[in-house]
Design a protein around this motif. Structure first.
Motif, PDB file in Angstrom:
ATOM      1  N   THR A 237       0.846  -1.190   0.000  1.00  0.00           N
ATOM      2  CA  THR A 237       0.000   0.000   0.000  1.00  0.00           C
ATOM      3  C   THR A 237       0.887   1.246   0.000  1.00  0.00           C
ATOM      4  O   THR A 237       2.080   1.164   0.304  1.00  0.00           O
ATOM      5  CB  THR A 237      -0.911   0.039   1.244  1.00  0.00           C
TER       6      THR A 237
ATOM      7  N   VAL B 235      -7.650  -5.035 -10.507  1.00  0.00           N
ATOM      8  CA  VAL B 235      -7.837  -4.918  -9.060  1.00  0.00           C
ATOM      9  C   VAL B 235      -8.757  -3.730  -8.823  1.00  0.00           C
ATOM     10  O   VAL B 235      -8.492  -2.625  -9.310  1.00  0.00           O
ATOM     11  CB  VAL B 235      -6.502  -4.701  -8.324  1.00  0.00           C
ATOM     12  N   GLU B 236      -9.835  -3.968  -8.074  1.00  0.00           N
ATOM     13  CA  GLU B 236     -10.802  -2.898  -7.851  1.00  0.00           C
ATOM     14  C   GLU B 236     -11.323  -2.906  -6.420  1.00  0.00           C
ATOM     15  O   GLU B 236     -11.324  -3.938  -5.744  1.00  0.00           O
ATOM     16  CB  GLU B 236     -11.964  -3.023  -8.847  1.00  0.00           C
ATOM     17  N   ASP B 237     -11.766  -1.738  -5.991  1.00  0.00           N
ATOM     18  CA  ASP B 237     -12.295  -1.539  -4.645  1.00  0.00           C
ATOM     19  C   ASP B 237     -13.744  -1.065  -4.756  1.00  0.00           C
ATOM     20  O   ASP B 237     -13.994   0.096  -5.060  1.00  0.00           O
ATOM     21  CB  ASP B 237     -11.444  -0.500  -3.915  1.00  0.00           C
TER      22      ASP B 237
ATOM     23  N   THR C 151     -17.049   2.011  -7.344  1.00  0.00           N
ATOM     24  CA  THR C 151     -15.927   1.108  -7.612  1.00  0.00           C
ATOM     25  C   THR C 151     -14.723   1.876  -8.150  1.00  0.00           C
ATOM     26  O   THR C 151     -14.832   2.613  -9.127  1.00  0.00           O
ATOM     27  CB  THR C 151     -16.335   0.015  -8.606  1.00  0.00           C
TER      28      THR C 151
ATOM     29  N   HIS D  54     -10.743   1.607  -9.516  1.00  0.00           N
ATOM     30  CA  HIS D  54      -9.824   0.659 -10.154  1.00  0.00           C
ATOM     31  C   HIS D  54      -8.373   1.006  -9.807  1.00  0.00           C
ATOM     32  O   HIS D  54      -7.912   2.115 -10.070  1.00  0.00           O
ATOM     33  CB  HIS D  54     -10.026   0.681 -11.672  1.00  0.00           C
ATOM     34  N   HIS D  55      -7.670   0.042  -9.229  1.00  0.00           N
ATOM     35  CA  HIS D  55      -6.313   0.269  -8.734  1.00  0.00           C
ATOM     36  C   HIS D  55      -5.217  -0.239  -9.660  1.00  0.00           C
ATOM     37  O   HIS D  55      -4.087   0.251  -9.610  1.00  0.00           O
ATOM     38  CB  HIS D  55      -6.139  -0.405  -7.366  1.00  0.00           C
TER      39      HIS D  55
ATOM     40  N   PRO E 201      -3.973  -0.216  -1.972  1.00  0.00           N
ATOM     41  CA  PRO E 201      -5.078   0.258  -1.157  1.00  0.00           C
ATOM     42  C   PRO E 201      -4.771   1.579  -0.468  1.00  0.00           C
ATOM     43  O   PRO E 201      -3.727   1.740   0.158  1.00  0.00           O
ATOM     44  CB  PRO E 201      -5.255  -0.869  -0.130  1.00  0.00           C
TER      45      PRO E 201
ATOM     46  N   HIS F 101     -12.115  -1.822   3.613  1.00  0.00           N
ATOM     47  CA  HIS F 101     -12.371  -1.905   2.175  1.00  0.00           C
ATOM     48  C   HIS F 101     -11.931  -3.275   1.676  1.00  0.00           C
ATOM     49  O   HIS F 101     -10.974  -3.865   2.178  1.00  0.00           O
ATOM     50  CB  HIS F 101     -11.608  -0.815   1.423  1.00  0.00           C
ATOM     51  N   HIS F 102     -12.643  -3.767   0.663  1.00  0.00           N
ATOM     52  CA  HIS F 102     -12.354  -5.076   0.064  1.00  0.00           C
ATOM     53  C   HIS F 102     -11.763  -4.873  -1.325  1.00  0.00           C
ATOM     54  O   HIS F 102     -12.383  -4.206  -2.168  1.00  0.00           O
ATOM     55  CB  HIS F 102     -13.628  -5.909  -0.021  1.00  0.00           C
ATOM     56  N   TYR F 103     -10.592  -5.443  -1.541  1.00  0.00           N
ATOM     57  CA  TYR F 103      -9.879  -5.277  -2.809  1.00  0.00           C
ATOM     58  C   TYR F 103      -9.946  -6.589  -3.590  1.00  0.00           C
ATOM     59  O   TYR F 103      -9.428  -7.611  -3.158  1.00  0.00           O
ATOM     60  CB  TYR F 103      -8.445  -4.813  -2.551  1.00  0.00           C
ATOM     61  N   HIS F 104     -10.611  -6.524  -4.729  1.00  0.00           N
ATOM     62  CA  HIS F 104     -10.865  -7.710  -5.545  1.00  0.00           C
ATOM     63  C   HIS F 104      -9.797  -7.822  -6.636  1.00  0.00           C
ATOM     64  O   HIS F 104      -9.731  -6.979  -7.540  1.00  0.00           O
ATOM     65  CB  HIS F 104     -12.256  -7.620  -6.176  1.00  0.00           C
TER      66      HIS F 104
END
Length: 208
Positions: free
Chosen positions: A65, A91-93, A100, A102-103, A154, A163-166
Motif C-alpha cells: 500500500t 484490481v478494484e475496490d 468502484t 480501479h487500482h 489500497p 475496504h475489500h480489494y478484488h
C-alpha cells in the motif's frame, strides 16, 4: 480404449482421480474414459488465484500500500480452463466512497504464466533483444483511476472502515486482448468479458 457413456452416447468429462490404479484420460465434461473396469471418483479442477502475501479474505500487508512501499503483491494461479491463450488482471475496490475504484490492470499476460512476481505492477521490464530468449511477454498496462499506468495499492480514507480489494484474473481465448500498450482498467475488464473462458478471484482487505 472404450469411453464411458450415458444413454449409449459418448460423453466428455472432467479430470478424474483413479481409485484402483486404472489408466485414465483427462476429459472435459462428465463421462470418464477408463481401462480395466476399475471404479473411479471424478473431481472438477478449479481455476484459482492466490497470493503468498495474504490469504483470501485476509488483510493486505502495508508494504503493498502507499503507507509503505506500494509494491504489487505476488500472485499465483492454477488450473486455468482448457484453451486459455492469455490472461487479464484487474484490481478494484467496490467500497470506495465514489463507487468502484480501479487500482491496477494488466493484459496480454501469456497463457503459459502461472504467477506474477512482487513489484511487477511498477512496470514489466522488457527488452526486444532478450524477450524472445526468455519468453517474457510485453504486458499491456491498465490506466488506474489515479490516472497512472501502474499498480497503486489500497488507500482508503481514514476512518472509512474496511475496504475489500478484488483481484480478478480472467482466462481468455485470445493471445492478445489488445495491441494498444495501455487501456483503462475498466476497459480491460469490459474487453476481457467478451473472450472469457473462466475467472478466478482473490479478495484482500485494508483499512486505516
Amino acid at each position: 480404449m472404450p469411453a464411458a457413456s450415458r444413454g449409449g452416447k459418448q460423453g466428455k468429462c472432467f479430470a478424474a482421480q483413479v481409485i484402483d490404479g486404472a489408466n485414465i484420460k483427462r476429459c472435459k465434461y462428465q463421462a470418464v474414459q477408463i481401462s480395466g473396469g476399475a471404479s473411479i471418483r471424478r473431481t472438477q479442477m478449479t481455476f484459482s488465484l492466490k497470493s503468498p502475501a495474504f490469504g483470501d479474505g485476509g488483510r493486505i500487508p502495508a508494504k503493498y500500500t502507499p503507507d509503505e512501499d506500494d509494491l504489487s503483491p505476488p500472485l499465483e494461479w492454477s488450473d486455468p480452463p482448457v484453451g486459455t491463450k492469455s490472461f487479464a488482471l484487474v484490481v478494484e475496490d467496490p467500497d470506495a466512497p465514489s463507487g468502484t475504484f480501479h487500482h491496477w490492470g494488466l493484459y496480454n499476460i501469456m497463457g503459459e504464466r502461472t504467477l506474477l512476481p512482487e513489484g511487477i505492477g511498477h512496470g514489466a521490464k522488457t527488452n526486444a533483444k532478450t524477450d524472445a530468449k526468455t519468453k517474457t511477454e510485453r504486458l499491456g498496462k491498465g490506466i488506474n483511476d489515479f490516472g497512472e499506468p501502474r499498480y497503486h495499492g489500497p488507500a482508503p480514507p481514514k476512518g472509512h472502515g474496511t475496504h475489500h480489494y478484488h483481484f480478478k484474473l480472467a482466462a481468455l481465448d485470445v493471445e492478445a486482448l489488445s495491441r494498444a500498450p495501455e487501456m483503462s482498467v475498466a476497459d480491460i475488464w469490459k474487453s476481457a468479458e467478451k473472450h472469457m473462458l473462466g475467472q478466478a478471484e482473490l479478495i484482500g482487505i485494508y483499512s486505516r
